[in-house]
Design a protein around this motif. Structure first.
Motif, PDB file in Angstrom:
ATOM      1  N   TYR A  32       0.813  -1.219   0.000  1.00  0.00           N
ATOM      2  CA  TYR A  32       0.000   0.000   0.000  1.00  0.00           C
ATOM      3  C   TYR A  32       0.848   1.272   0.000  1.00  0.00           C
ATOM      4  CZ  TYR A  32      -4.314  -2.565   0.952  1.00  0.00           C
ATOM      5  OH  TYR A  32      -5.403  -3.388   0.863  1.00  0.00           O
ATOM      6  N   THR A  33       2.153   1.168  -0.166  1.00  0.00           N
ATOM      7  CA  THR A  33       3.045   2.316  -0.022  1.00  0.00           C
ATOM      8  C   THR A  33       2.624   3.492  -0.894  1.00  0.00           C
ATOM      9  OG1 THR A  33       4.851   0.805   0.514  1.00  0.00           O
ATOM     10  CG2 THR A  33       5.458   3.059  -0.070  1.00  0.00           C
ATOM     11  N   ALA A  34       2.448   3.283  -2.186  1.00  0.00           N
ATOM     12  CA  ALA A  34       2.087   4.379  -3.097  1.00  0.00           C
ATOM     13  C   ALA A  34       0.692   4.915  -2.792  1.00  0.00           C
ATOM     14  CB  ALA A  34       2.180   3.914  -4.548  1.00  0.00           C
ATOM     15  N   LEU A  58       7.456   7.634   6.928  1.00  0.00           N
ATOM     16  CA  LEU A  58       6.707   8.197   8.046  1.00  0.00           C
ATOM     17  C   LEU A  58       6.600   9.705   7.869  1.00  0.00           C
ATOM     18  CD1 LEU A  58       5.514   7.930  10.988  1.00  0.00           C
ATOM     19  CD2 LEU A  58       7.832   8.420  11.765  1.00  0.00           C
ATOM     20  N   HIS A  59       5.386  10.237   7.956  1.00  0.00           N
ATOM     21  CA  HIS A  59       5.175  11.683   7.940  1.00  0.00           C
ATOM     22  C   HIS A  59       5.004  12.134   9.383  1.00  0.00           C
ATOM     23  CE1 HIS A  59       4.358  12.585   3.595  1.00  0.00           C
ATOM     24  NE2 HIS A  59       4.294  11.256   3.591  1.00  0.00           N
ATOM     25  N   TYR A  60       5.579  13.299   9.721  1.00  0.00           N
ATOM     26  CA  TYR A  60       5.446  13.795  11.080  1.00  0.00           C
ATOM     27  C   TYR A  60       5.391  15.314  11.081  1.00  0.00           C
ATOM     28  CZ  TYR A  60      10.492  14.691  10.858  1.00  0.00           C
ATOM     29  OH  TYR A  60      11.735  15.147  10.501  1.00  0.00           O
ATOM     30  N   ILE A  61       4.710  15.831  12.090  1.00  0.00           N
ATOM     31  CA  ILE A  61       4.602  17.265  12.302  1.00  0.00           C
ATOM     32  C   ILE A  61       4.977  17.505  13.757  1.00  0.00           C
ATOM     33  CG2 ILE A  61       3.057  19.258  12.339  1.00  0.00           C
ATOM     34  CD1 ILE A  61       1.254  17.612  10.345  1.00  0.00           C
ATOM     35  N   ILE A 126       1.157   7.521   9.841  1.00  0.00           N
ATOM     36  CA  ILE A 126       1.866   6.259   9.693  1.00  0.00           C
ATOM     37  C   ILE A 126       1.251   5.426   8.569  1.00  0.00           C
ATOM     38  CG2 ILE A 126       2.528   4.135  10.875  1.00  0.00           C
ATOM     39  CD1 ILE A 126       2.393   5.712  13.520  1.00  0.00           C
ATOM     40  N   PRO A 127       2.008   5.212   7.484  1.00  0.00           N
ATOM     41  CA  PRO A 127       1.505   4.349   6.409  1.00  0.00           C
ATOM     42  C   PRO A 127       1.435   2.896   6.881  1.00  0.00           C
ATOM     43  CG  PRO A 127       3.759   5.031   5.957  1.00  0.00           C
ATOM     44  CD  PRO A 127       3.343   5.741   7.202  1.00  0.00           C
ATOM     45  N   GLY A 143      -4.102  -2.056   5.286  1.00  0.00           N
ATOM     46  CA  GLY A 143      -3.755  -0.968   4.373  1.00  0.00           C
ATOM     47  C   GLY A 143      -4.059   0.411   4.910  1.00  0.00           C
ATOM     48  N   SER A 144      -4.491   0.520   6.161  1.00  0.00           N
ATOM     49  CA  SER A 144      -4.898   1.811   6.726  1.00  0.00           C
ATOM     50  C   SER A 144      -3.723   2.700   7.085  1.00  0.00           C
ATOM     51  CB  SER A 144      -5.729   1.607   7.999  1.00  0.00           C
ATOM     52  OG  SER A 144      -6.937   0.980   7.720  1.00  0.00           O
TER      53      SER A 144
END
Length: 156
Positions: A32-34, A58-61, A126-127, A143-144
């Motif tokens: 599910y990465t893309a 990983l996306h972070y703020i 978090i993917p 896939g969430s």
């Protein structure tokens, strides 16, 4: 006695037969990465947010870096958090704080919590490959993307 031996042999031979009906079904995981990257970027745009991204995806703020100790991958930490899906549905939370080892949680937490100092707060997106993967797990669909508002209360 002769009939018991024959019955035993017949039973053994029948039980050893294999058919395609009994072969295990192997379900391959889905990457599910893309898809997750597109979902995260759409979420960020819709909510007018900007994130940083690690090499793992990983996306972070970071809203508040904090000034205390920085945890390592094997640290035990206390974290107040709210976990939800991109649609805002909450699946877990702990406002009082959860004490846990960073080596006992999903990879996204192990990596993400280390980005904050004690007292810090922010958001982790978090993917699936850093969460629960492509298969359903305890009410979390495979896939969430998982979103966590976190506050690192302490490094224990």
């Amino acid at each position: 006695m002769k009939y018991l031996v024959l019955l035993f042999l017949a039973t053994t031979m029948v039980s050893c037969l294999s058919t395609d009906d009994t072969a295990p079904i192997i379900v391959e995981p889905i990457d599910y990465t893309a898809i997750n990257e597109e979902e995260i970027n759409a979420y960020l745009t819709a909510n007018e947010l900007e994130s940083e991204t690690t090499t793992s995806g990983l996306h972070y703020i970071i809203e508040n870096q904090g000034e205390g100790e920085k945890p390592t991958a094997s640290s035990n930490v206390t974290v107040a958090y709210r976990g939800y899906f991109l649609d805002g549905s909450v699946f877990d939370q702990s406002t009082d704080g959860l004490s846990i080892g960073l080596d006992q949680v999903i990879a996204g937490w192990t990596e993400g919590i280390q980005l904050f100092n004690e007292g810090g707060s922010g958001v982790l997106l978090i993917p699936a490959h850093l969460g629960y993967g492509s298969f359903d797990f305890n009410g979390i669909p495979g896939g969430s993307v998982l979103v966590f508002d976190i506050e690192l209360l302490s490094v224990n």
